[in-house]
Design an enzyme around this catalytic site. Sequence first.
Site, mmCIF file in Angstrom:
data_model
loop_
_atom_site.group_PDB
_atom_site.id
_atom_site.type_symbol
_atom_site.label_atom_id
_atom_site.label_comp_id
_atom_site.label_asym_id
_atom_site.label_seq_id
_atom_site.Cartn_x
_atom_site.Cartn_y
_atom_site.Cartn_z
ATOM 1 N N ARG A 93 92.146 8.798 67.439
ATOM 2 C CA ARG A 93 91.279 7.650 67.203
ATOM 3 C C ARG A 93 91.973 6.413 67.761
ATOM 4 N NH1 ARG A 93 91.612 6.035 61.550
ATOM 5 N NH2 ARG A 93 92.702 4.247 62.421
ATOM 6 N N HIS A 126 89.829 2.412 62.173
ATOM 7 C CA HIS A 126 88.886 3.306 61.488
ATOM 8 C C HIS A 126 87.471 2.749 61.579
ATOM 9 C CE1 HIS A 126 87.132 5.883 58.431
ATOM 10 N NE2 HIS A 126 86.754 4.819 57.771
ATOM 11 N N TYR A 146 99.673 1.012 59.275
ATOM 12 C CA TYR A 146 100.066 2.418 59.147
ATOM 13 C C TYR A 146 100.418 3.136 60.451
ATOM 14 C CZ TYR A 146 95.048 2.949 60.100
ATOM 15 O OH TYR A 146 93.790 2.850 60.643
HETATM 16 C C1 LIG Z 1 84.059 12.305 49.715
HETATM 17 C C2 LIG Z 1 84.580 11.091 50.404
HETATM 18 N N1 LIG Z 1 85.755 10.564 50.017
HETATM 19 C C3 LIG Z 1 86.225 9.438 50.589
HETATM 20 C C4 LIG Z 1 85.519 8.824 51.571
HETATM 21 C C5 LIG Z 1 86.024 7.515 52.172
HETATM 22 N N2 LIG Z 1 86.395 7.720 53.567
HETATM 23 C C6 LIG Z 1 85.542 7.409 54.558
HETATM 24 S S1 LIG Z 1 86.118 7.881 56.035
HETATM 25 C C7 LIG Z 1 87.543 8.482 55.384
HETATM 26 C C8 LIG Z 1 88.552 9.148 56.266
HETATM 27 C C9 LIG Z 1 87.969 10.335 56.963
HETATM 28 O O1 LIG Z 1 88.900 10.906 57.809
HETATM 29 P P1 LIG Z 1 88.534 12.084 58.803
HETATM 30 O O2 LIG Z 1 87.810 13.163 58.075
HETATM 31 O O3 LIG Z 1 89.763 12.458 59.500
HETATM 32 O O4 LIG Z 1 87.474 11.446 59.797
HETATM 33 P P2 LIG Z 1 87.674 10.208 60.811
HETATM 34 O O5 LIG Z 1 87.318 8.974 60.064
HETATM 35 O O6 LIG Z 1 89.075 10.219 61.276
HETATM 36 O O7 LIG Z 1 86.691 10.463 61.896
HETATM 37 C C10 LIG Z 1 87.554 8.288 54.006
HETATM 38 C C11 LIG Z 1 88.650 8.650 53.115
HETATM 39 C C12 LIG Z 1 84.300 9.411 51.955
HETATM 40 N N3 LIG Z 1 83.536 8.881 52.934
HETATM 41 N N4 LIG Z 1 83.857 10.534 51.364
#
Ligand SMILES: Cc1ncc(C[n+]2csc(CCOP(=O)(O)OP(=O)(O)O)c2C)c(N)n1
Lengths: 346, 326
Positions: free
Chosen positions: A243, A247, A256
């Site tokens: 990425r 975010h 981080y």
């Molecule tokens: C069940 C749940 N817990 C927490 C979140 C908050 N949250 C949104 S995105 C994220 C990180 C997701 O990481 P990843 O699965 O690696 O996807 P990326 O954002 O890197 O595409 C979090 C913790 C959420 N959307 N859903």
Amino acid sequence: MERLIDETGAVVGHGLPAPEVLLDGYRALVLARRLNEQAGALVRQGRLAVYPSSHGQEACQVAAAAVLEETDWLFPTYRDVAAIAARGVDPLDVLVMLRGEWHCGYDPIATRVAPQATPLATQLPHAVGVGHAARLKGEDTVVMALCGDGATSEGDFHEALNFAAVFAAPVVFLVQNNKYAISVPLSRQSAAESLAAKGVGYGVPGVRVDGNDLAALTVVLTEAVARARRGDGPSLVEADTYRIQAHTNADDPSRYRDDEEVQRWRLRDPLLRLRVHLTSTGALTPELEADFAGAAEEMAAHVRAGMSQDNALDPAELFAHVYSTPTPQLREQAAQLAAELSGGDR
Amino acid sequence: MSEKPTMIQALNRALRDAMAADGSVVVFGEDVGALGGVFRVTDGLTAEFGESRCFDTPLAEAGIVGMAVGMAMNGMRPVVEMQFDAFAYPAFEQIISHVAKIGNRTRGRVRLPMVIRVPYGGGIGGVEHHCDSSEAYYAHTPGLLVVTPATNTDAYGLLRAAIEHPDPVVFLEPKKQYFTKEELDLHPVPPIGQAVVRREGSDATLIAYGPSVPVALAAAEQAAAEGRDLAVVDLRSIVPFDDETVTAAVRRTGRAVVVAEAPGFASVASEIAARVSERCFHHLEAPVRRVTGFDVPYPPPKLERHHLPGVDRILDAVDDLQWEVT
Ligand SMILES: Cc1ncc(C[n+]2csc(CCOP(=O)(O)OP(=O)(O)O)c2C)c(N)n1
Ligand SMILES: [Mg+2]
């Protein structure tokens, strides 16, 4: 790890997709990158509330859509706007959610793209259900289910893999391992040797692929889709990617990760290497390059024009879709709101 | 403190002070370490207390709450963060089936001194799943304390009290107020279970909690300009419920309106209205009214203003309280 074109643009494996396929893919990459840039600009101008960019992950987005037939299904995450657009959905319809007009702006049944939603990994069991239903109906539909590295820690990811394997459901799970879940690095998600290795426990073949190499992604995902279509069951594909941007615009990555790491990954850019490769083979001419850039600008202009339009929203919609027929209570509440809105100030 | 702190800073201070006071207090969840939480409530805790006291976990809410249960069983005081209201739902089974019930199951031999922090409520322009008012799910489950501050001083004090409490507390933080700057008074720590009268008034009583308290106060302000004197009660604690303060306040005015963001059907607001009606029947001049969110999934950002109880809707309800024609 599967790789066909390395970061310098050199071919490092056999069985490259046909040049036309790669050219189409390159064109789609250019559009996906432009869409990410345009959406980012709209956020900075305050015209879009939030945008989770897939900058750097465009090869995954493009390949996931490109290997599907029209009758197949795509199950995206919130970060997969570019994948949905690559599938042919108008980006303006996709951005309806992020501009805050409604929760989903496209028709999932007509487009065969599941609605984006933020609860992580929860879409994966749905993907298994869609695939299983297709098989029960005698259809050879395949379902492409996307998630991130962080989402592989959620229980739903594991239940989905297990169900898919037990029912031999025609699902391809594509994990875009972009190394972070907001601020949390991969090492805090998993102590396994890879995310692809997680398939072993469920009887799902897992493969790692260079997620910034469109050629390798195309080959690996095409094979996984074919396997699913044959009735041989699900696959798990881990795409090694990164990425590049925050975010979302609300994030502060300096807390981080260091810039040096980001710079290293910029050198592995998915567009750059494919451009170098296609230029060196002569497939990508300056005319084509200009043609693709023109198409990208046209798409971006379309997005800008649509976003500058203030769509009238009907508050009555709040009550219209909760049930197939609004309950008496909802009808009453709709009437209350309508009266308030027509009554002016107290 | 030169500048007035935000609610985020008040909560951060509470965590920091609790961790300093008691070595068994541990903080964990998603992004609470280096990032300091997506809202920065845990900012600096890892740096100050070390990775063993404040740490990131894998992304799995059931795992987070389940592990907290085990740690609480083994002498620690976990304070876990759910990133947003709707992202606590994967932990629902752990919360409902175990966090709430282990004390009762074991005849009190196992107590779970743990806190589940949940930023909740709307009004921030968040997309779906970022704005739920989920209090009724928890309040409906016997065994959970459910607390929600409306001021920065209460955010600090109630979080300290929640961490010190022997029972599990669902600590609901009104994220709409996260950036509100207010004077912070660190003493005394209010006991959990005590409502407070935020504004005295003689004509009618508004009963609110969490994010609805400032709205109720604004409504009372506006009513005063229109010649009506409204009292405002801030519950602070949904479970246990302070019948005494609420009942006394309503009896003083003979009229009551309950204000809450959550959908009204089968809600905390409904419970309050029922209790007030039962206890104050002979003092009431009019039926107790509820002003709540509609019975719809939380709306998209551009429509949320129609859903949230606002000053006008509250004053319309007050107007309906069968005033004698003068
Ligand atoms: C069940 C749940 N817990 C927490 C979140 C908050 N949250 C949104 S995105 C994220 C990180 C997701 O990481 P990843 O699965 O690696 O996807 P990326 O954002 O890197 O595409 C979090 C913790 C959420 N959307 N859903
Ligand atoms: Mg990720």
